[in-house]
Design a protein around this motif. Structure first.
Motif, PDB file in Angstrom:
ATOM      1  N   PRO A   1      17.967 100.066 122.011  1.00 23.28           N
ATOM      2  CA  PRO A   1      18.167  98.560 121.015  1.00 23.28           C
ATOM      3  C   PRO A   1      19.180 100.403 119.546  1.00 23.28           C
ATOM      4  CG  PRO A   1      16.577  99.290 121.757  1.00 23.28           C
ATOM      5  CD  PRO A   1      17.053 100.433 122.680  1.00 23.28           C
ATOM      6  N   SER A   2      18.841  99.763 118.118  1.00 22.80           N
ATOM      7  CA  SER A   2      19.153 100.784 117.123  1.00 22.80           C
ATOM      8  C   SER A   2      17.740 101.152 116.630  1.00 22.80           C
ATOM      9  CB  SER A   2      19.900 100.118 116.024  1.00 22.80           C
ATOM     10  OG  SER A   2      19.932 100.644 114.920  1.00 22.80           O
ATOM     11  N   PRO A   3      17.847 102.536 116.439  1.00 22.57           N
ATOM     12  CA  PRO A   3      16.067 103.322 115.943  1.00 22.57           C
ATOM     13  C   PRO A   3      16.024 102.426 114.360  1.00 22.57           C
ATOM     14  CG  PRO A   3      18.775 105.101 116.130  1.00 22.57           C
ATOM     15  CD  PRO A   3      19.419 103.464 116.804  1.00 22.57           C
ATOM     16  N   ALA A   4      16.900 102.525 113.970  1.00 23.08           N
ATOM     17  CA  ALA A   4      16.650 101.697 112.472  1.00 23.08           C
ATOM     18  C   ALA A   4      16.396 100.300 112.825  1.00 23.08           C
ATOM     19  CB  ALA A   4      17.941 102.276 111.933  1.00 23.08           C
ATOM     20  N   CYS A   5      16.197  99.133 113.570  1.00 25.62           N
ATOM     21  CA  CYS A   5      16.214  98.295 113.568  1.00 25.62           C
ATOM     22  C   CYS A   5      15.011  97.718 113.986  1.00 25.62           C
ATOM     23  CB  CYS A   5      17.132  97.257 113.791  1.00 25.62           C
ATOM     24  SG  CYS A   5      17.079  95.539 114.037  1.00 25.62           S
ATOM     25  N   ALA A   6      13.646  97.751 114.292  1.00 30.03           N
ATOM     26  CA  ALA A   6      12.942  96.449 114.758  1.00 30.03           C
ATOM     27  C   ALA A   6      13.014  95.602 114.979  1.00 30.03           C
ATOM     28  CB  ALA A   6      11.260  96.330 113.183  1.00 30.03           C
ATOM     29  N   CYS A   7      13.886  94.499 114.943  1.00 29.12           N
ATOM     30  CA  CYS A   7      14.064  93.471 115.499  1.00 29.12           C
ATOM     31  C   CYS A   7      14.510  93.877 116.879  1.00 29.12           C
ATOM     32  CB  CYS A   7      14.329  92.383 115.066  1.00 29.12           C
ATOM     33  SG  CYS A   7      13.995  91.182 113.662  1.00 29.12           S
ATOM     34  N   CYS A   8      16.024  94.911 116.599  1.00 27.59           N
ATOM     35  CA  CYS A   8      16.066  94.886 117.875  1.00 27.59           C
ATOM     36  C   CYS A   8      15.402  95.835 119.185  1.00 27.59           C
ATOM     37  CB  CYS A   8      17.336  96.122 117.734  1.00 27.59           C
ATOM     38  SG  CYS A   8      18.074  95.181 117.696  1.00 27.59           S
ATOM     39  N   GLN A   9      14.386  96.521 118.603  1.00 27.81           N
ATOM     40  CA  GLN A   9      13.199  97.171 119.628  1.00 27.81           C
ATOM     41  C   GLN A   9      12.461  96.002 119.751  1.00 27.81           C
ATOM     42  OE1 GLN A   9      11.242 100.701 116.772  1.00 27.81           O
ATOM     43  NE2 GLN A   9      13.722 101.262 116.632  1.00 27.81           N
ATOM     44  N   ALA A  10      11.964  95.594 119.334  1.00 25.63           N
ATOM     45  CA  ALA A  10      10.925  93.852 119.272  1.00 25.63           C
ATOM     46  C   ALA A  10      12.186  93.328 120.978  1.00 25.63           C
ATOM     47  CB  ALA A  10      10.463  93.531 118.572  1.00 25.63           C
ATOM     48  N   TYR A  11      13.680  93.143 120.764  1.00 24.83           N
ATOM     49  CA  TYR A  11      13.749  92.420 121.090  1.00 24.83           C
ATOM     50  C   TYR A  11      14.182  93.557 122.779  1.00 24.83           C
ATOM     51  CZ  TYR A  11      15.612  89.558 117.570  1.00 24.83           C
ATOM     52  OH  TYR A  11      15.876  88.617 117.257  1.00 24.83           O
ATOM     53  N   ALA A  12      14.162  94.826 122.581  1.00 28.62           N
ATOM     54  CA  ALA A  12      13.998  95.139 123.869  1.00 28.62           C
ATOM     55  C   ALA A  12      12.885  95.739 124.456  1.00 28.62           C
ATOM     56  CB  ALA A  12      14.616  96.599 123.669  1.00 28.62           C
ATOM     57  N   ARG A  13      11.595  95.533 123.953  1.00 24.39           N
ATOM     58  CA  ARG A  13      11.064  95.787 123.971  1.00 24.39           C
ATOM     59  C   ARG A  13      10.272  94.064 125.602  1.00 24.39           C
ATOM     60  NH1 ARG A  13       9.073  98.326 119.608  1.00 24.39           N
ATOM     61  NH2 ARG A  13       7.944  96.159 118.796  1.00 24.39           N
ATOM     62  N   HIS A  14      10.996  93.454 124.408  1.00 26.96           N
ATOM     63  CA  HIS A  14      10.140  91.700 125.901  1.00 26.96           C
ATOM     64  C   HIS A  14      11.077  91.603 126.521  1.00 26.96           C
ATOM     65  CE1 HIS A  14       8.912  87.556 125.491  1.00 26.96           C
ATOM     66  NE2 HIS A  14       9.888  87.267 125.355  1.00 26.96           N
ATOM     67  N   ARG A  15      12.911  92.084 127.033  1.00 25.94           N
ATOM     68  CA  ARG A  15      13.578  92.065 127.512  1.00 25.94           C
ATOM     69  C   ARG A  15      12.971  93.119 128.619  1.00 25.94           C
ATOM     70  NH1 ARG A  15      17.803  95.675 126.018  1.00 25.94           N
ATOM     71  NH2 ARG A  15      16.583  97.150 127.112  1.00 25.94           N
ATOM     72  N   ASP A  16      12.078  94.004 128.627  1.00 26.48           N
ATOM     73  CA  ASP A  16      11.662  95.636 129.689  1.00 26.48           C
ATOM     74  C   ASP A  16      10.883  94.860 130.180  1.00 26.48           C
ATOM     75  OD1 ASP A  16      14.042  96.451 129.022  1.00 26.48           O
ATOM     76  OD2 ASP A  16      13.159  97.880 127.372  1.00 26.48           O
ATOM     77  N   ARG A  17       9.785  93.597 129.598  1.00 25.23           N
ATOM     78  CA  ARG A  17       8.094  93.896 130.204  1.00 25.23           C
ATOM     79  C   ARG A  17       8.643  92.210 130.820  1.00 25.23           C
ATOM     80  NH1 ARG A  17       5.550  95.000 124.937  1.00 25.23           N
ATOM     81  NH2 ARG A  17       5.469  97.622 125.259  1.00 25.23           N
ATOM     82  N   ALA A  18       9.995  91.811 130.983  1.00 25.21           N
ATOM     83  CA  ALA A  18      10.011  90.191 131.352  1.00 25.21           C
ATOM     84  C   ALA A  18      10.181  90.208 132.706  1.00 25.21           C
ATOM     85  CB  ALA A  18      11.817  89.420 131.547  1.00 25.21           C
TER      86      ALA A  18
END
Length: 67
Positions: free
Chosen positions: A25-42
């Protein structure tokens, strides 16, 4: 953001579907980081769908300039 480990099932599934640069995820984008966290915890029977959906949302966010 918590670091993604290579041994998570969801991350391994994502690697099968997407090249590694797209999984970061982009280090500057909170949305992308949240999406990546959600993806990795699926987990569960729909984890593959969650992985794909989160990647699509990250791609859309990047296309829109990481609002």
């Amino acid at each position: 953001m918590t670091e993604t480990t290579d041994h998570t099932h969801a991350y391994r599934e994502a690697l099968k579907l997407f090249p590694p640069p797209l999984l970061t995820p982009s280090p500057a984008c909170a949305c992308c980081q949240a999406y990546a966290r959600h993806r990795d915890r699926a987990t569960g029977p729909l984890s593959g769908a969650v992985v794909t959906d989160m990647q699509v949302l990250m791609k859309r966010c990047a296309r829109n300039g990481h609002r």
